[in-house]
Write a protein that holds these residues in place. Structure first.
Motif: not given
Length: 199
Positions: A173, A124-126, A128, A170-171, A197-199, A178, A175
């Motif tokens: 699914e 998963l991507y976030q 910022q 996000g997240p 990437l999601w942390q 995003g 890029k």
């Protein structure tokens, strides 16, 4: 009694002068007509020889033209079409080109192996969009993003530099999803968004 010696000519000298002049005229006039006569004879004979040489060639060409004219008139009467003699410099007819690759391309199928799941995602991507020292500034950006129809979160993080308030979306699914969100933010004037990437 005065004598005019200036206007007086001696009789013997005057007679001698007249005689010399008349003898010169006689000799030059007797030699003069011979050269033009010879030149005229040579030119006339050369012209006659030239006419005699071309006389035979014109008779040979004329019958050939006449027979060709007669044959074309008879052909026109019988077939209504004149057959012209072939020109040795005439080009052959243009060949008909046959392109086989056009038919092959129309009937060609390209097969590509595509996995059933589509694009394989690595997680998963976030996204910022900002990081602030004060929570009020982070909440202000969160409100701006909410007016655009997207939901953001404010996350508090502590590190060696102190406390930071991050505005995260996000997240996502993939890029690509995003990236779509980031383009939407750029249209609204927020150009600080980054995708991780999601942390």
């Amino acid at each position: 009694m005065s004598r005019d010696y200036a206007n007086r000519k001696p009789k013997s000298a005057a007679k001698a002068g007249k005689g010399a002049r008349s003898s010169k005229r006689k000799t030059s006039s007797s030699n003069m007509p011979l050269i033009p006569w010879l030149l005229a004879i040579v030119l006339v004979s050369g012209f006659g020889y030239f006419l005699w040489t071309i006389k035979g060639s014109s008779e040979d060409v004329a019958p050939a033209v006449n027979t060709a004219a007669k044959s074309t008139t008879t052909d026109k009467q019988t077939t209504k079409a004149a057959v012209a003699p072939k020109d040795p410099n005439e080009l052959p007819p243009k060949p008909q080109e046959e392109w086989t690759y056009l038919e092959e391309l129309e009937n060609k199928r390209v097969e590509v192996d595509v996995p059933n799941s589509g694009v394989v995602s690595s997680g998963l991507y976030q996204m910022q969009c900002g990081s602030f020292r004060q929570e009020s500034q982070a909440n202000e950006m969160k409100a701006r993003i909410a007016f655009m129809g997207m939901e953001a979160q404010v996350k508090r993080s502590e590190g060696t530099n102190g406390v930071w308030y991050r505005v995260v979306l996000g997240p996502f699914e993939s890029k690509r999803d995003g990236e779509r969100g980031r383009h939407k933010m750029q249209k609204a004037g927020i150009n600080t968004c980054q995708i991780w990437l999601w942390q």
